[in-house]
Design an enzyme around this catalytic site. Structure first.
Site, PDB file in Angstrom:
ATOM      1  CD  GLU A 171     -33.676  66.553 -65.676  1.00  0.00           C
ATOM      2  OE1 GLU A 171     -34.899  66.572 -65.925  1.00  0.00           O
ATOM      3  OE2 GLU A 171     -32.803  66.307 -66.532  1.00  0.00           O
ATOM      4  CD  GLU A 215     -19.452  69.761 -64.762  1.00  0.00           C
ATOM      5  OE1 GLU A 215     -19.330  68.986 -65.739  1.00  0.00           O
ATOM      6  OE2 GLU A 215     -19.118  69.447 -63.597  1.00  0.00           O
ATOM      7  CE1 TYR A 216     -21.428  68.363 -71.580  1.00  0.00           C
ATOM      8  CE2 TYR A 216     -21.480  67.989 -69.207  1.00  0.00           C
ATOM      9  CZ  TYR A 216     -21.019  67.652 -70.468  1.00  0.00           C
ATOM     10  OH  TYR A 216     -20.149  66.605 -70.615  1.00  0.00           O
ATOM     11  CG  MET A 278     -13.963  69.819 -63.321  1.00  0.00           C
ATOM     12  SD  MET A 278     -15.740  69.697 -63.591  1.00  0.00           S
ATOM     13  CE  MET A 278     -15.988  71.029 -64.779  1.00  0.00           C
ATOM     14  CB  THR A 279      -7.094  68.405 -65.420  1.00  0.00           C
ATOM     15  OG1 THR A 279      -6.933  68.525 -63.994  1.00  0.00           O
ATOM     16  CG2 THR A 279      -6.875  69.746 -66.059  1.00  0.00           C
ATOM     17  CE1 TYR A 280     -13.068  65.611 -63.179  1.00  0.00           C
ATOM     18  CE2 TYR A 280     -11.093  66.028 -61.891  1.00  0.00           C
ATOM     19  CZ  TYR A 280     -12.445  66.209 -62.101  1.00  0.00           C
ATOM     20  OH  TYR A 280     -13.173  67.009 -61.248  1.00  0.00           O
ATOM     21  CD  GLU A 281     -14.763  61.084 -66.598  1.00  0.00           C
ATOM     22  OE1 GLU A 281     -15.886  60.823 -67.045  1.00  0.00           O
ATOM     23  OE2 GLU A 281     -13.990  60.193 -66.137  1.00  0.00           O
ATOM     24  CD1 TRP A 403     -14.914  62.557 -60.077  1.00  0.00           C
ATOM     25  CD2 TRP A 403     -15.849  64.158 -58.819  1.00  0.00           C
ATOM     26  NE1 TRP A 403     -16.269  62.326 -60.070  1.00  0.00           N
ATOM     27  CE2 TRP A 403     -16.866  63.301 -59.304  1.00  0.00           C
ATOM     28  CE3 TRP A 403     -16.204  65.235 -57.995  1.00  0.00           C
ATOM     29  CZ2 TRP A 403     -18.220  63.490 -58.989  1.00  0.00           C
ATOM     30  CZ3 TRP A 403     -17.535  65.424 -57.698  1.00  0.00           C
ATOM     31  CH2 TRP A 403     -18.532  64.573 -58.183  1.00  0.00           C
TER      32      TRP A 403
END
Length: 426
Positions: A171, A215-216, A278-281, A403
């Site tokens: 958004e 995502e989401y 997305m293998t982080y966070e 990233w």
């Protein structure tokens, strides 16, 4: 390649003597801003390169191999004139190869924002296969915002790096929006508008392909997303464009949660050219202190992913940043983001010794700020990067995705290029 961990009392100069390289090379390779202020626990990447050795009286090939940390087989391969380990003589000059043998060729993607520092971009592009420019934000009617991507596309192509257009359900001014994704995925007219807009931008801007980072997504829109991907592939592939998607780090097909449920690994793996995991966070800005990408957790994702997606299509995500948390952690507070080099610089300023977690395979340190509050910092260093990059060979993956590339981290590229050759598709 040698990864040296600085010990108390060490300097660049005695480290250089230890490995028989010039101090200036260590300083230049690691881009040390203050080589006279090393931090205990800091990593230095030592690139020995190919060296020449003059055989001393009484020296054997076995002894020479031991002294340089290489195998006799590696010495014989680098010196084809030696047909037998016993056939060397005093005064003979032999070639000493680097300790690290390359594991193969991989593809490397890097995400970049349009405002990336141009010098950072210039230094990074030689290490990339793809440059994913982040991002075109999708609107509910299928229209897109505009971004200043032309300079990055031109720079990428000049460096033989394939530029990828990235579309997201971000958004404007906010985060990923489930309602925007739903509006697109459940409306055929909006999808047609979006796909036509994407094709026009791919064509006019001279992009190589498309990366979809939705995502989401609401769980009930899982099959809607799959069907949308089928339409995108059907329209773009005949035009010669590649398609990739970014997927949440799932450890099982039935994993619950808004981030995970609509990301269908087997369908994406069957349809698209690349899947970026997305293998982080695990450690994230609003969460409790943890390594950003602990290798034990990354392995869990890969263990599932390779059963659902052809491994050669997988680009494993690697974070290029760290976080600084104030302790004790209080829900609702946020960690401060910092670069990997910035984390070491801060450790020097606060006189902190860097430690290394053997389970997460990630560096961290603690310190107290001027107000007396304790902090913990988790980040990446040469050791943690090597551990992650070796997973690519272990799991036979297609490559990695960073990233983001906005914060220049010289040691990452030293380790990457010591272990692998980077594929070019242009």
């Amino acid at each position: 390649m040698i990864i040296h961990v600085v010990r108390p009392g060490e300097s660049v100069y005695n480290i250089a003597r230890l490995y028989r390289v010039q101090p200036s090379k260590i300083i230049a390779d690691n881009e040390l801003a203050n080589p006279n202020q090393l931090v205990v626990g800091q990593t230095l990447v030592i690139l020995e390169g190919t060296r020449q050795h003059r055989v001393a009286p009484g020296q054997s090939l076995y002894a020479i191999a031991r002294d340089y940390g290489v195998t006799v087989q590696a010495l014989l391969a680098a010196n084809p004139q030696i047909t037998s380990p016993a056939q060397i003589y005093p005064g003979q000059v032999i070639t000493i190869p680097p300790r690290t043998q390359k594991l193969g060729t991989i593809e490397v993607n890097g995400y970049a924002f349009p405002n990336i520092d141009r010098e950072v971009l210039r230094k990074t592009l030689p290490n990339l296969t793809y440059l994913s420019i982040f991002s075109y934000e999708v609107k509910p009617d299928g229209s897109l915002n505009t971004i200043d991507d032309t300079p990055l596309i031109q720079a990428a192509r000049a460096a033989n790096v394939a530029p990828l257009m990235v579309i997201t359900n971000l958004e404007e001014g906010g985060g990923f929006n489930s309602d925007i994704a739903q509006a697109i995925l459940t409306n055929n007219e909006a999808q047609e508008t979006l796909i036509n807009n994407v094709i026009e931008i791919l064509r006019t801007k001279n992009y190589f392909g498309l990366d979809i980072d939705f995502e989401y997504i609401y769980p009930e829109n899982r099959e809607d997303y799959n069907n949308f991907l089928r339409k995108v592939v059907q329209r773009l592939r005949p035009l010669g464009y590649t398609i990739s998607t970014a997927l949440a780090p799932k450890i099982s097909a039935g994993q619950t949660g808004l981030l995970y449920e609509a990301h269908d690994y087997p369908v994406h793996g069957a349809l698209v050219d690349h899947v970026i995991l997305m293998t982080y966070e695990w450690g994230y800005t609003a969460g409790p202190p943890l390594a950003v990408a602990p290798i034990n957790e990354v392995r869990k994702v890969l263990n599932y992913a390779v059963t659902a997606i052809p491994s050669e299509k997988i680009l494993m995500g690697i974070p290029n940043y760290g976080y600084d948390w104030t302790l004790p952690f209080v829900r609702g507070t946020q960690a401060r983001t910092l670069s990997n080099t910035g984390a070491v610089d801060q450790a020097a300023r606060v006189s902190a010794a860097i430690q290394y977690d053997p389970v997460a395979q990630a560096p961290f340190y603690n310190y107290y700020d001027a107000a007396g509050k304790q902090h913990v910092v988790w980040f990446e260093d040469a050791r943690s990067i090597e551990a992650k990059l070796r997973l690519v060979n272990e799991y036979n993956l297609g490559g990695v995705s960073y990233w983001t590339i906005g914060r220049y981290f010289p040691q990452n590229w030293l380790v990457l290029n010591s272990l692998y050759d980077v594929a070019k598709v242009l």
